[in-house]
Write a protein that holds these residues in place. Structure first.
Motif, short mmCIF file in Angstrom:
data_model
loop_
_atom_site.label_atom_id
_atom_site.label_comp_id
_atom_site.label_asym_id
_atom_site.label_seq_id
_atom_site.Cartn_x
_atom_site.Cartn_y
_atom_site.Cartn_z
N LEU A 1 45.95 -52.19 -47.70
CA LEU A 1 46.77 -52.46 -48.81
C LEU A 1 47.00 -50.99 -49.38
O LEU A 1 45.91 -50.24 -49.60
CB LEU A 1 45.74 -53.28 -49.94
CG LEU A 1 45.96 -53.00 -51.28
CD1 LEU A 1 47.36 -53.80 -51.62
CD2 LEU A 1 44.75 -53.52 -52.31
N GLY B 1 47.87 -54.09 -57.99
CA GLY B 1 47.03 -53.72 -56.83
C GLY B 1 45.69 -54.22 -56.93
O GLY B 1 44.88 -54.67 -56.10
N VAL C 1 52.19 -52.78 -52.39
CA VAL C 1 52.66 -53.67 -53.56
C VAL C 1 53.71 -52.42 -54.25
O VAL C 1 53.35 -51.39 -54.59
CB VAL C 1 51.41 -53.52 -54.67
CG1 VAL C 1 51.79 -53.87 -55.83
CG2 VAL C 1 50.35 -54.24 -53.94
N VAL D 1 41.85 -50.37 -49.00
CA VAL D 1 42.83 -49.75 -49.78
C VAL D 1 42.97 -48.46 -49.32
O VAL D 1 41.99 -47.62 -48.97
CB VAL D 1 42.31 -49.80 -51.41
CG1 VAL D 1 43.39 -48.89 -52.18
CG2 VAL D 1 41.95 -50.91 -51.84
N ARG E 1 42.22 -56.17 -54.32
CA ARG E 1 41.03 -55.36 -54.18
C ARG E 1 39.90 -56.03 -54.11
O ARG E 1 38.67 -55.71 -53.28
CB ARG E 1 40.74 -54.23 -55.03
CG ARG E 1 41.98 -53.17 -54.84
CD ARG E 1 41.69 -51.92 -56.02
NE ARG E 1 42.67 -50.79 -55.71
CZ ARG E 1 43.95 -50.59 -56.17
NH1 ARG E 1 44.38 -51.56 -57.06
NH2 ARG E 1 44.63 -49.65 -55.93
N SER F 1 49.24 -49.66 -53.03
CA SER F 1 49.65 -50.01 -53.91
C SER F 1 50.13 -48.76 -54.91
O SER F 1 49.81 -47.77 -55.09
CB SER F 1 48.73 -50.86 -54.92
OG SER F 1 49.46 -51.27 -56.34
#
Length: 276
Positions: A81, A89, A12, A100, A93, A83
């Motif tokens: 992920l 973000g 992100v 993450v 989640r 971010s």
């Protein structure tokens, strides 16, 4: 046993979402989208990121390109992920398969608490792909320079990106226009119009600053097998690298362009975490 698990990578960024698709360590392809609303993200996640869901989103938002998802991509893949924008973000989640990655989880020594995860991932991705020591120049909303050696952070710098500088002149001064730019065709250095003067000031100073940082990097890491590599990434990365090598033809063999460094960094993180 060969890992061919399908998974998605998502970084992100400040203005866009950067998506990548993998089967284990194999790269399948990448794409970019604008930031999505919570409802749009929820639709993607609850329907398992299927091509049909992307098609419906693209139909609803003309600026959203429908990605060509690889045919081997399974429904409900892992989502790794990272971010730099908390609100965007947070949308992702909630996905049960999300993993993450924070900056302190990236295998990079000598980091500091506020180091951006995007910078850490790009540096590790460059180091693991092209070798250490390496300097990453990321031409995005912010222009960042991040240097590392022996899988440790050496340091870096942050300044406004090219587009951000044009936007700042327009927003914070009275009467200056908002201009587009083309790094492939530099303006006259000594301009005779306001638009050309703005373009000259921003582009030539940006390139001069990059030359200074890269030259200093090579002075410290420029010998033999330890020669410092330079890799450009980000939206303006290819154009900045091209403009620099036009000004400095001898640099053409010493500068690389790779738009996917952050994905290579996420791949390293996934490999390390799944092997633990």
């Amino acid at each position: 046993m060969v890992d061919d698990t399908p998974w998605l990578a998502l970084v992100v960024g400040n203005s866009r979402l950067h998506w990548g698709s993998f089967a284990g360590a194999q790269w399948l392809g990448g794409w970019h989208t604008p930031h999505l609303t919570s409802a749009q993200g929820h639709a993607l996640m609850t329907q398992g990121f299927t091509p049909q869901t992307w098609t419906s989103l693209a139909a609803a938002r003309p600026e959203l390109d429908e990605p060509e998802l690889p045919p081997m991509m399974a429904d409900f893949p892992e989502l790794w992920l990272a971010s730099v924008v908390q609100a965007q973000g947070d949308v992702w989640r909630t996905y049960a398969q999300s993993r993450v990655v924070r900056a302190d989880q990236v295998p990079l020594g000598h980091g500091y608490p506020t180091l951006g995860v995007d910078r850490a991932l790009a540096l590790v991705g460059a180091g693991e792909t092209y070798g250490w020591p390496v300097l990453v120049v990321d031409g995005g909303t912010a222009l960042t320079l991040t240097a590392g050696a022996e899988q440790r952070l050496v340091g870096g710098a942050i300044l406004p990106g090219v587009r951000s500088q044009f936007r700042a002149l327009h927003d914070y001064t009275d009467g200056l226009p908002l201009l587009s730019y083309d790094l492939a065709h530099l303006p006259p250095r000594w301009a005779t119009s306001t638009a050309e003067a703005m373009t000259s000031g921003i582009l030539y100073s940006q390139l001069a600053g990059l030359r200074d940082f890269i030259t200093d990097w090579w002075q410290g890491y420029g010998q033999g097998q330890r020669a410092g590599r330079v890799v450009f990434t980000g939206g303006d990365g290819p154009a900045l690298a091209s403009a620099l090598t036009r000004q400095n033809p001898a640099w053409a063999t010493s500068i690389r362009v790779d738009p996917d460094l952050m994905f290579w960094g996420l791949r390293v993180c996934r490999q390390r975490q799944t092997q633990q």
